[in-house]
Design a protein around this motif. Sequence first.
Motif, PDB file in Angstrom:
ATOM      1  N   ILE A   1      -0.840 -24.996 -12.637  1.00 51.95           N
ATOM      2  CA  ILE A   1      -1.229 -25.410 -13.272  1.00 51.95           C
ATOM      3  C   ILE A   1      -1.383 -26.820 -12.737  1.00 51.95           C
TER       4      ILE A   1
ATOM      5  N   THR B   1      -4.107 -30.117 -15.062  1.00 53.52           N
ATOM      6  CA  THR B   1      -5.052 -30.504 -15.601  1.00 53.52           C
ATOM      7  C   THR B   1      -5.079 -31.860 -15.685  1.00 53.52           C
TER       8      THR B   1
ATOM      9  N   HIS C   1      -8.124 -17.797 -16.080  1.00 51.27           N
ATOM     10  CA  HIS C   1      -9.010 -18.755 -17.080  1.00 51.27           C
ATOM     11  C   HIS C   1      -9.684 -17.755 -18.285  1.00 51.27           C
TER      12      HIS C   1
ATOM     13  N   ASP D   1     -12.812 -23.831 -17.808  1.00 49.44           N
ATOM     14  CA  ASP D   1     -11.981 -24.277 -19.517  1.00 49.44           C
ATOM     15  C   ASP D   1     -11.203 -25.464 -18.502  1.00 49.44           C
ATOM     16  N   ARG D   2     -12.077 -26.317 -17.614  1.00 47.58           N
ATOM     17  CA  ARG D   2     -10.866 -28.280 -17.165  1.00 47.58           C
ATOM     18  C   ARG D   2     -10.200 -27.607 -16.850  1.00 47.58           C
ATOM     19  N   LYS D   3      -9.476 -26.467 -16.346  1.00 47.57           N
ATOM     20  CA  LYS D   3      -8.087 -26.258 -15.659  1.00 47.57           C
ATOM     21  C   LYS D   3      -7.813 -25.826 -13.748  1.00 47.57           C
TER      22      LYS D   3
ATOM     23  N   LYS E   1      -6.126 -24.278 -11.329  1.00 49.13           N
ATOM     24  CA  LYS E   1      -4.692 -22.908 -10.945  1.00 49.13           C
ATOM     25  C   LYS E   1      -4.561 -22.495  -8.948  1.00 49.13           C
TER      26      LYS E   1
END
Length: 294
Positions: free
Chosen positions: A8, A10, A263, A284-286, A288
């Motif tokens: 992940i 970020t 997500h 979700d701003r992630k 993956k």
Amino acid sequence: MIFSLEKIITGHAGAIYDTIVDDSGFLFTTSADKFIARWNVESGEQDAFAIKLDNAAYSICLINADKHLVIGSSKGNVHVIDLEQKQEIKNLAQHKSGVFSLCYNSKKSEFYATDADGYFSVWSAEDFSLKLILPLNCGKIRSMTLADEGELVILSCQDGTTRILECNFYNEIVTLKSHRMGANVALVKNDILYTGGKDAYLRLWDWKSEKLIKEVPAHNYAVYDLIDMGNVLVSASFDKTVKVWEPESLEILQRIDVKSKGHTHTVNSLSKLNAEEFISAGDDRKIKLWKKVE
């Protein structure tokens, strides 16, 4: 083929709208936070390259052997960034509404842009001059993909059509009424056209005869992206899930949701990293990273 969560990443402070991977394996992302960032996928860290815009950007595209990054903004500007100089070399102001899709045709040395008002534009990748702009009157054109080795470009349109244009004179040669409420994404694999839409369906087409081969209710809400991972297809949706499909039967092989480390919000973008890995990103701003495990 099943995928597991490998990593992940970020760093963005807003929803991630688009992702693209260069030939070196670097990942570029654009976000509601108005930043375009570049990430070292292996380390999971953002590198020294970042661009701050006055407005959010919906789309990004690499052109000219990854020397230039093209950015489509929410206000219609198309920014061209020289990645070696790390500076903007062109600000193209032809479009008057958000640029939702960009596509590079290396065979023609051109790139294309589409916007929220249904305009399709053709630009020289050499001198960045405007070669053509077409008002297609089809509502927002959310995405584009190339087919037939760059001889065709396929547009996914808000009026529910999937439109195929030839890339010499840009005449519309096929118009499929593909999705109620809007077509969002398309890809071609082995001469079969796959489309995903706001109606949550995935459809297979023999596009040359304009015949529907198969359809499945793929998601609970709109299909936002679709990529070819070789033996499987992967879709992303407004319903917060990523799904893995067998290409011919459209049998579902894997459902990735929040319970399976997916997500928590809408998934906007997928990018193939290599034959065994892909990237997903969304609201979700992630970011993956998923890797094949079988």
